[in-house]
Design a protein around this motif. Structure first.
Motif, PDB file in Angstrom:
ATOM      1  N   LEU A 183       0.961  -1.282  -0.124  1.00  0.00           N
ATOM      2  CA  LEU A 183       0.048  -0.013  -0.060  1.00  0.00           C
ATOM      3  C   LEU A 183       0.771   1.525   0.012  1.00  0.00           C
ATOM      4  N   GLY A 184       2.107   1.124   0.731  1.00  0.00           N
ATOM      5  CA  GLY A 184       2.773   2.405   1.042  1.00  0.00           C
ATOM      6  C   GLY A 184       3.576   2.666  -0.447  1.00  0.00           C
ATOM      7  N   GLU A 185       3.922   1.761  -1.221  1.00  0.00           N
ATOM      8  CA  GLU A 185       4.539   1.797  -2.548  1.00  0.00           C
ATOM      9  C   GLU A 185       3.488   2.248  -3.500  1.00  0.00           C
ATOM     10  N   TYR A 186       2.446   1.803  -3.339  1.00  0.00           N
ATOM     11  CA  TYR A 186       1.126   2.370  -4.491  1.00  0.00           C
ATOM     12  C   TYR A 186       1.016   3.623  -4.228  1.00  0.00           C
ATOM     13  N   ILE A 187       0.860   4.266  -2.857  1.00  0.00           N
ATOM     14  CA  ILE A 187       0.701   5.711  -2.760  1.00  0.00           C
ATOM     15  C   ILE A 187       1.612   6.475  -2.938  1.00  0.00           C
ATOM     16  N   ARG A 188       2.872   6.326  -3.007  1.00  0.00           N
ATOM     17  CA  ARG A 188       3.977   6.958  -3.366  1.00  0.00           C
ATOM     18  C   ARG A 188       4.252   7.034  -4.945  1.00  0.00           C
ATOM     19  N   THR A 189       3.714   5.929  -5.671  1.00  0.00           N
ATOM     20  CA  THR A 189       3.754   6.040  -7.159  1.00  0.00           C
ATOM     21  C   THR A 189       2.416   6.331  -7.999  1.00  0.00           C
ATOM     22  N   ALA A 190       1.311   5.856  -7.522  1.00  0.00           N
ATOM     23  CA  ALA A 190       0.164   5.994  -8.201  1.00  0.00           C
ATOM     24  C   ALA A 190      -0.183   7.328  -8.738  1.00  0.00           C
ATOM     25  N   ASN A 191       0.337   8.688  -8.283  1.00  0.00           N
ATOM     26  CA  ASN A 191       0.059   9.711  -8.789  1.00  0.00           C
ATOM     27  C   ASN A 191       0.684   9.814 -10.223  1.00  0.00           C
ATOM     28  N   ARG A 192       1.899   9.103 -10.555  1.00  0.00           N
ATOM     29  CA  ARG A 192       2.528   9.145 -11.760  1.00  0.00           C
ATOM     30  C   ARG A 192       2.324   8.081 -12.372  1.00  0.00           C
ATOM     31  N   ASN A 193       1.596   6.800 -11.960  1.00  0.00           N
ATOM     32  CA  ASN A 193       1.365   5.790 -12.723  1.00  0.00           C
ATOM     33  C   ASN A 193       0.033   5.614 -13.197  1.00  0.00           C
ATOM     34  N   THR A 194      -0.814   6.245 -12.973  1.00  0.00           N
ATOM     35  CA  THR A 194      -2.318   6.254 -13.333  1.00  0.00           C
ATOM     36  C   THR A 194      -2.489   7.527 -14.145  1.00  0.00           C
ATOM     37  N   LEU A 195      -3.116   7.037 -15.269  1.00  0.00           N
ATOM     38  CA  LEU A 195      -3.609   8.127 -16.419  1.00  0.00           C
ATOM     39  C   LEU A 195      -4.858   8.889 -16.249  1.00  0.00           C
ATOM     40  N   VAL A 196      -4.873  10.190 -16.276  1.00  0.00           N
ATOM     41  CA  VAL A 196      -6.092  10.808 -16.158  1.00  0.00           C
ATOM     42  C   VAL A 196      -6.366  11.334 -17.617  1.00  0.00           C
ATOM     43  N   ALA A 197      -7.514  10.810 -17.955  1.00  0.00           N
ATOM     44  CA  ALA A 197      -8.026  11.220 -19.437  1.00  0.00           C
ATOM     45  C   ALA A 197      -9.562  12.044 -19.440  1.00  0.00           C
ATOM     46  N   ALA A 198      -9.621  12.841 -20.083  1.00  0.00           N
ATOM     47  CA  ALA A 198     -10.991  13.662 -20.097  1.00  0.00           C
ATOM     48  C   ALA A 198     -11.502  13.703 -21.550  1.00  0.00           C
TER      49      ALA A 198
END
Ligand code: 3PY
Length: 278
Positions: A154-169
């Motif tokens: 969970l800690g690793e995910y929280i540290r990396t998710a912001n840059r590893n997940t795509l936000v598309a509109a």
């Protein structure tokens, strides 16, 4: 590489994908094994509820393919549920303003710590600087499912998710079109994706005729240019290999080759016609 966006260790490019509107992990796994870069799990118009979304996201990711979720709308709860299921990215329909784009990004990003833990040096695993160049948001912490999908703690995910997940509109309203240059510049928003049917509708034309309407095609060019001018990706909804090739040659970064319902209908219509006499 997909503009250097590191979605997982295995998935380094998103180019062509498939659109899923039916529920089912087995179906999702079958599509994921066909050679696509991503499977779009459509929770806006698809028959896919929360549990089915979780099942599809897990099945797709397990094949080394990126699960993207189209959420029902620009709502914090929808963004949270989709990313918490382990989706590699979200696609938000009907995004029309800079304010909505900023809100969408904030829903999708964990708050970036601004303080260090007392007694820990700044280069420990809680180091805020790991993601300090990323956009901070208000995403809630809690899902055990997304880290499992990413094979992370969970800690690793929280540290990396912001840059590893795509936000598309999705740009698919007249207002979204008018604001697309400014929307594209919003920090943390990675992609403008055109919904051509709704865009044509919003411009006053019959939705399904978008391919043959010059004004809609000009709008498509405008959104593509806006995304690239801001250094962002441009995506386009397609329903055939001809369209995917044409949009790829036009400069689009991400396209879907139709989807499950379209494919099933087309195959059946074609084959059924051959036995019409029986
Ligand atoms: C559109 O074409 O409007 C879409 O959103 C694709 O489903």
């Amino acid at each position: 590489a997909f503009f250097g966006l590191a979605l997982t260790r295995r998935v380094t490019k998103l180019r062509k994908g498939f659109w899923m509107m039916f529920p089912g992990a087995a179906l999702a796994r079958t599509f994921a094994q066909l050679g696509y870069d991503f499977i779009l799990i459509d929770c806006e118009h698809g028959n896919i509820d929360d549990a089915a979304m979780h099942a599809a996201v897990g099945a797709v990711a397990a094949e080394g393919v990126s699960p993207l979720v189209r959420i029902p709308g620009p709502d914090n709860v929808h963004v949270k549920r989709a990313l918490d299921s382990g989706a590699h990215g979200i696609l938000c329909p009907n995004l029309s303003s800079v304010e909505e784009a900023r809100a969408l990004v904030s829903y999708a990003k964990f708050p970036i710590p601004t303080k260090t833990v007392p007694g820990q040096s700044s280069d420990t695993k809680n180091n805020a600087s790991v993601i300090s160049r990323q956009v901070s948001g208000i995403r809630g912490v809690g899902s055990p499912f997304a880290p499992a999908v990413f094979h992370q703690s969970l800690g690793e995910y929280i540290r990396t998710a912001n840059r590893n997940t795509l936000v598309a509109a999705q740009i698919e309203t007249l207002a979204g079109l008018e604001n697309c240059e400014e929307i594209a510049k919003v920090d943390g928003l990675d992609m403008l994706f055109i919904g051509p049917n709704d865009l044509a509708s919003s411009m006053g034309y019959p939705a399904l005729e978008h391919e043959s309407i010059p004004e809609v095609q000009d709008a498509v060019e405008r959104v593509l240019a806006a995304a690239h001018a801001a250094g962002k990706y441009a995506g386009m909804f397609c329903t055939s290999s001809e369209q995917v090739r044409r949009r790829h040659e036009q400069g689009f970064d991400l396209m879907n080759l139709g989807g499950d319902i379209v494919a099933l209908q087309a195959w059946n219509a074609n084959e059924l016609a051959k036995i019409e006499d029986i």
